[in-house]
Design an enzyme around this catalytic site. Structure first.
Site, short mmCIF file in Angstrom:
data_model
loop_
_atom_site.label_atom_id
_atom_site.label_comp_id
_atom_site.label_asym_id
_atom_site.label_seq_id
_atom_site.Cartn_x
_atom_site.Cartn_y
_atom_site.Cartn_z
CB THR A 42 -24.95 -43.01 -40.12
OG1 THR A 42 -24.41 -43.22 -39.05
CG2 THR A 42 -25.37 -44.39 -40.83
N GLY B 266 -25.62 -40.87 -32.89
CA GLY B 266 -26.21 -42.07 -33.52
C GLY B 266 -25.94 -43.45 -33.33
CG HIS C 42 -57.16 -39.99 -64.25
ND1 HIS C 42 -57.03 -41.19 -63.76
CD2 HIS C 42 -57.19 -40.11 -65.56
CE1 HIS C 42 -57.06 -42.32 -64.92
NE2 HIS C 42 -57.42 -41.43 -65.85
P1 FAD Z 1 -25.77 -40.40 -37.39
O1 FAD Z 1 -26.34 -40.03 -38.79
O2 FAD Z 1 -25.33 -41.56 -37.13
O3 FAD Z 1 -24.77 -39.14 -37.08
C1 FAD Z 1 -24.07 -39.24 -35.79
C2 FAD Z 1 -22.76 -38.56 -36.03
O4 FAD Z 1 -21.99 -38.31 -34.52
C3 FAD Z 1 -21.79 -39.34 -36.79
O5 FAD Z 1 -21.35 -38.56 -37.96
C4 FAD Z 1 -20.45 -39.77 -36.01
O6 FAD Z 1 -19.36 -39.70 -36.44
C5 FAD Z 1 -20.71 -38.47 -34.83
N1 FAD Z 1 -20.18 -39.05 -33.51
C6 FAD Z 1 -20.51 -39.88 -32.81
N2 FAD Z 1 -19.95 -39.74 -31.66
C7 FAD Z 1 -19.14 -38.81 -31.59
C8 FAD Z 1 -18.19 -38.04 -30.60
N3 FAD Z 1 -18.22 -38.28 -29.68
N4 FAD Z 1 -17.76 -36.98 -30.92
C9 FAD Z 1 -17.98 -36.34 -32.36
N5 FAD Z 1 -18.79 -36.94 -33.17
C10 FAD Z 1 -19.43 -37.97 -32.77
N6 FAD Z 1 -32.51 -43.78 -42.59
C11 FAD Z 1 -33.45 -43.39 -43.25
O7 FAD Z 1 -34.51 -42.81 -42.76
N7 FAD Z 1 -33.72 -43.69 -44.81
C12 FAD Z 1 -33.11 -44.37 -45.57
O8 FAD Z 1 -33.10 -44.77 -46.57
C13 FAD Z 1 -31.89 -45.05 -44.58
N8 FAD Z 1 -31.12 -45.75 -45.09
C14 FAD Z 1 -30.03 -46.33 -44.41
C15 FAD Z 1 -29.05 -47.18 -45.26
C16 FAD Z 1 -28.16 -47.51 -44.45
C17 FAD Z 1 -26.92 -48.26 -45.16
C18 FAD Z 1 -27.84 -47.28 -43.13
C19 FAD Z 1 -26.53 -47.68 -42.32
C20 FAD Z 1 -28.68 -46.23 -42.56
C21 FAD Z 1 -29.84 -46.04 -43.05
N9 FAD Z 1 -30.65 -45.32 -42.47
C22 FAD Z 1 -31.96 -44.56 -43.25
C23 FAD Z 1 -30.68 -44.75 -40.93
C24 FAD Z 1 -29.96 -43.41 -40.91
O9 FAD Z 1 -28.81 -43.31 -41.53
C25 FAD Z 1 -29.85 -43.01 -39.29
O10 FAD Z 1 -31.15 -43.27 -38.75
C26 FAD Z 1 -29.82 -41.42 -39.04
O11 FAD Z 1 -28.33 -41.26 -39.89
C27 FAD Z 1 -29.46 -41.15 -37.79
O12 FAD Z 1 -29.06 -39.84 -37.52
P2 FAD Z 1 -28.39 -39.52 -36.14
O13 FAD Z 1 -28.09 -37.77 -36.63
O14 FAD Z 1 -29.08 -39.95 -34.90
O15 FAD Z 1 -27.03 -40.23 -36.19
#
Ligand code: FAD
Length: 466
Positions: free
Chosen positions: A44, A146, A445
């Site tokens: 994401t 995620g 500063h």
């Molecule tokens: P994710 O980044 O969601 O990754 C999970 C991955 O797992 C995805 O690629 C998905 O396709 C994959 N997946 C899921 N199920 C399966 C499966 N069964 N098999 C194979 N692959 C799978 N956070 C910040 O800290 N700063 C920011 O500025 C910020 N801005 C954001 C702006 C927006 C618009 C959004 C939507 C979110 C933002 N976030 C921000 C939040 C941040 O994106 C998430 O907290 C972060 O991406 C979480 O990381 P993760 O690795 O847990 O999961």
């Protein structure tokens, strides 16, 4: 040659949590596979979250400044025009560069990328389908799947008129009007992008305040500044129903029992995200989920099933990329017998509006709820030399310290570059700094972080520049 399907660790998901964990595991000598259902790695955060939203925030801020922020600096510009296709393709290029970078990093660390949906069929087996078809066997599994946007039953996403953040990052024309449901970071950031590009943005929020996780007073100050930019707010308001037409959406809003209808060309529903476990098979092998669908883990990120771990948005805690990263690294260090640890007291959060709001530690309300005896120091950017020089005097720093020990419990920054400044606050909290420690540290500063030093001095009533 048939691929070797036997690993020490299979990571499911290549977001910031998953890919960082995979890299750390490879550094620790594990043979690692990273399964991702999408073609591009990065999750994401890189593809539809942090990075594209910041690209659009930075571009739209430049447009806004070029249009109306340069005259005060003695720079005359005319004929400023928006070229939205170029702005959008620049954003896509930034994303592509970074996701290619992650592919390169995974390759460099000899991590096997497996494209497809990963499903656990036992604690040591991951079946991959919907891309490659493989059965991976492994000593350990890390779930890093995620989250996904929460849909409101009254306002179902149609991807065109009622959208989530993904579509709101890629509108191909500037909507005339936009209703944002939810005044959290994502709603305010994307609302800001389109407001700067010319959209009339109205934000409705169920609670009586914006940015609910943040210090109330800082949130109120941010709301006033956003209102000055033309964004309008309606708090304690619920979106009850929506009727989509050819040209827009009519939304029924309810505040204090009174209903009204509001028209908007597009509606962005940004009411939060939910853990993503669809098709994962986790529950089926005995992994416990809580009432919110989050995977339950212990202090070492291990689920109820030995050898199966989970981190990031799919478990409890703030849904932030850097939180997911810290957990990913800590989880694999624990697997390797090291003391992987995440200090949740020192995880910063940022709202990338203009000005930005950044915070680490507890808020004033949380300190009161916990019955803590605190001292508060504040310092406005209006009295900071660099802020004056830049013409960025909105906002302030607020520091909360324990009244007895002087230990810093929370730092809140509303101001330009707050996202960069909060790093100092995080390091201070990691080292259990007192406000006196910060007050006695030399700050270059003229810089914006001098306001942090002055807020520290203010904790004991000794500001020097106010
Ligand atoms: P994710 O980044 O969601 O990754 C999970 C991955 O797992 C995805 O690629 C998905 O396709 C994959 N997946 C899921 N199920 C399966 C499966 N069964 N098999 C194979 N692959 C799978 N956070 C910040 O800290 N700063 C920011 O500025 C910020 N801005 C954001 C702006 C927006 C618009 C959004 C939507 C979110 C933002 N976030 C921000 C939040 C941040 O994106 C998430 O907290 C972060 O991406 C979480 O990381 P993760 O690795 O847990 O999961």
């Amino acid at each position: 040659m048939a691929p070797n399907n036997d690993f020490d660790l299979v990571v499911i998901g290549s977001g910031p949590g998953g890919y960082m964990a995979a890299i750390r595991a490879a550094q620790l000598g594990m043979r690692v596979a990273c399964v991702e259902k999408d073609q591009a790695p990065g999750g994401t955060c890189l593809n539809i979250g942090c990075i594209p939203s910041k690209a659009m925030l930075d571009s739209s801020e430049r447009f806004h400044v070029a249009k109306s922020g340069l005259a005060a600096h003695g720079i005359k510009v005319s004929g400023v025009e928006l070229d939205l296709p170029t702005m959008l393709s620049r954003k896509d290029r930034v994303v592509k560069t970074l996701t290619s970078g992650v592919s390169g990093l995974l390759k460099k660390h000899k991590i096997e990328r497996v494209i497809g949906i990963g499903r656990l069929t036992s604690p040591t087996t991951v079946e991959v389908t919907g891309g490659e078809t493989r059965t991976l066997t492994t000593k350990k599994v890390l779930i890093a799947t995620g989250s996904a946007p929460i849909a409101l039953p009254a306002l179902p996403f149609d991807g065109k008129r009622i959208v989530c953040s993904t579509e709101a990052l890629a509108f191909t024309s500037v909507p005339k009007t936009m209703l944002v449901v939810g005044a959290g970071a994502i709603g305010l950031e994307l609302g800001s992008v389109w407001a700067r590009l010319g959209t009339a943005v109205h934000v409705v929020e169920f609670l009586d305040r914006i940015v609910p996780g943040m210090d109330r007073k800082m949130g109120e100050a941010l709301q006033k500044l956003l209102q000055k930019q033309g964004i309008t707010f309606q708090l304690q308001t619920t979106a009850k129903a929506a009727k989509v037409s050819q040209t827009g959406v009519t939304v029924t809003l309810e505040s204090n029992g009174v209903s009204e209808q509001r028209e908007a060309e597009v509606v962005l529903v940004a009411v939060g995200r939910r853990p993503y476990t669809e098709g994962l098979g986790a529950k089926e092998i005995g992994v416990e989920l809580d009432a919110k669908g989050r995977i339950v883990v212990d202090a070492h990120f291990q689920t109820k099933v030995p050898g199966v771990f989970a981190i990031g948005d799919v478990i409890a805690g703030p849904m932030l990329a850097h939180k997911a990263e810290e957990e990913g690294v800590a989880a694999v260090e624990s697997m390797a017998g090291q003391a992987g640890h995440v200090n949740y007291e020192a995880i910063p959060s940022v709202v990338y509006t203009a000005p930005e709001l950044a915070a680490v530690g507890i808020t004033e309300e949380q300190a009161k709820e916990r019955g803590l005896d605190i001292r508060i120091g504040t310092f406005p950017f209006l009295a900071n030399g660099r802020a004056k020089a830049m013409g960025e005097t909105d906002g302030m720093v607020k520091m909360i310290a324990d009244a007895k020990t002087d230990r810093v419990l929370g730092i809140h920054i509303l101001g330009a570059r707050a996202s960069d400044m909060i790093a100092e606050a995080v390091v201070a909290m990691e080292f259990y700094a007192s406000s006196e420690d910060i007050a006695r540290s030399s700050h270059a500063h003229p810089t914006m972080p001098e306001a942090i030093k002055e807020a520290a001095l203010a904790v004991h009533g000794r500001t020097l520049n106010l």
